[in-house]
Design a protein around this motif. Structure first.
Motif, short mmCIF file in Angstrom:
data_model
loop_
_atom_site.label_atom_id
_atom_site.label_comp_id
_atom_site.label_asym_id
_atom_site.label_seq_id
_atom_site.Cartn_x
_atom_site.Cartn_y
_atom_site.Cartn_z
N ALA A 86 77.52 57.46 58.01
CA ALA A 86 77.22 57.60 56.58
C ALA A 86 77.01 56.20 56.01
O ALA A 86 77.89 55.35 56.10
CB ALA A 86 78.37 58.30 55.87
N CYS A 87 75.84 55.98 55.44
CA CYS A 87 75.55 54.69 54.80
C CYS A 87 76.52 54.50 53.64
O CYS A 87 76.69 55.39 52.81
CB CYS A 87 74.10 54.68 54.31
SG CYS A 87 73.74 53.30 53.20
N GLN A 88 77.18 53.32 53.60
CA GLN A 88 78.19 53.10 52.58
C GLN A 88 77.59 52.64 51.24
O GLN A 88 78.31 52.36 50.29
CB GLN A 88 79.24 52.10 53.08
CG GLN A 88 80.03 52.63 54.27
CD GLN A 88 80.72 53.95 53.96
OE1 GLN A 88 81.64 54.02 53.16
NE2 GLN A 88 80.26 55.04 54.58
N LEU A 149 75.27 50.41 56.84
CA LEU A 149 74.33 50.39 55.71
C LEU A 149 72.92 50.59 56.23
O LEU A 149 72.58 50.09 57.31
CB LEU A 149 74.39 49.03 54.99
CG LEU A 149 75.68 48.67 54.25
CD1 LEU A 149 75.62 47.22 53.81
CD2 LEU A 149 75.91 49.58 53.06
N HIS A 150 72.11 51.31 55.45
CA HIS A 150 70.69 51.39 55.77
C HIS A 150 70.14 49.96 55.84
O HIS A 150 70.57 49.10 55.07
CB HIS A 150 69.94 52.18 54.69
CG HIS A 150 70.07 53.67 54.85
ND1 HIS A 150 70.71 54.46 53.93
CD2 HIS A 150 69.61 54.51 55.81
CE1 HIS A 150 70.66 55.72 54.34
NE2 HIS A 150 69.99 55.78 55.48
N GLY A 151 69.18 49.72 56.73
CA GLY A 151 68.64 48.38 56.93
C GLY A 151 68.12 47.75 55.66
O GLY A 151 68.34 46.58 55.41
N ASP A 155 65.70 51.93 51.69
CA ASP A 155 65.86 53.10 52.56
C ASP A 155 66.90 54.06 52.01
O ASP A 155 67.03 55.19 52.46
CB ASP A 155 66.30 52.70 53.98
CG ASP A 155 65.22 51.89 54.70
OD1 ASP A 155 64.04 51.98 54.28
OD2 ASP A 155 65.57 51.19 55.65
N CYS A 156 67.73 53.57 51.12
CA CYS A 156 68.84 54.36 50.62
C CYS A 156 68.36 55.49 49.73
O CYS A 156 67.38 55.35 49.00
CB CYS A 156 69.83 53.48 49.86
SG CYS A 156 70.82 52.49 50.99
N ALA A 157 69.12 56.59 49.82
CA ALA A 157 68.72 57.80 49.13
C ALA A 157 68.60 57.61 47.62
O ALA A 157 67.67 58.08 47.01
CB ALA A 157 69.70 58.91 49.44
ZN ZN Z 1 71.79 54.05 52.35
#
Ligand code: ZN
Length: 192
Positions: A86-88, A149-151, A155-157
């Motif tokens: 899960a991306c923080q 974390l997403h790169g 990229d994050c939702a």
């Molecule tokens: Zn993310």
């Protein structure tokens, strides 16, 4: 009552076999036999990994080869796969590829760690036993990010999600919440 009525419920009581990766192995015997073990380990079933990461899923596959070197039992571990974390920043799923090759010295007491040559990574095998799952877990604890974390932030939702009317305040609060997360995680790590 027919024979089938008696036999049918028996399937319910068949104990499910524990997966091979969860069986404690006699490392002395494996080193003597220079054994190779192929494995497939579901990450969601590794307890220490689960306690360190907010969410973990996925699978790694690989092979471990047992041998001896400078008085130690050594395991050559090669694994690859992908962890779903899960991306923080946005709390949405992200995939972290895992590709690892490591040479591990299996020690029976933590005190022996100082005697392990530098190119080997000491891993505790209490009582001369370890499961493939424990070995894989040890490596993943080092390989996977503590704060996934997403790169790219883009990229994050939440970066692409249109805020609903009246939610403007919540959206601006989000970065503040995420900056606190890494410290919470780090604190947890230091207490281990
Ligand atoms: Zn993310």
């Amino acid at each position: 009552m027919g024979v089938f009525d008696l036999e049918a419920p028996r399937t319910y009581y068949t104990r499910p076999m524990s997966p091979p990766w969860s069986k404690p192995l006699d490392i002395d015997r494996l080193a003597d036999g220079e054994a190779d073990i192929d494995f497939a380990v579901p990450l969601a079933e590794l307890p220490r990994l689960r306690s360190q990461l907010a969410s973990v899923d996925g699978m790694v596959r690989g092979r471990v080869h047992f041998t001896r070197e400078s008085g130690f039992i050594v395991a050559d571990l090669t694994l690859s796969g992908a962890a779903t974390l899960a991306c923080q920043r946005c709390l949405q799923e992200m995939t972290e590829p895992v590709e690892s090759s490591v040479r591990v010295a299996l020690i029976s007491a933590e005190a022996d760690a100082s005697a392990v040559p530098e190119h080997l990574e000491p891993v505790l095998a209490s009582g001369g036993r370890i499961t493939v799952g424990e070995l894989v877990e040890e490596e993943l604890l080092l390989a996977l990010p503590i704060v996934p974390l997403h790169g790219q932030q883009s990229d994050c939702a939440f970066a692409v999600t249109e805020p609903a009317k009246g939610d403007a305040i919540q959206v601006t609060e989000t970065p503040e919440q995420t900056t606190q997360k890494p410290f919470a995680q780090l604190d947890k790590l230091l207490k281990r």
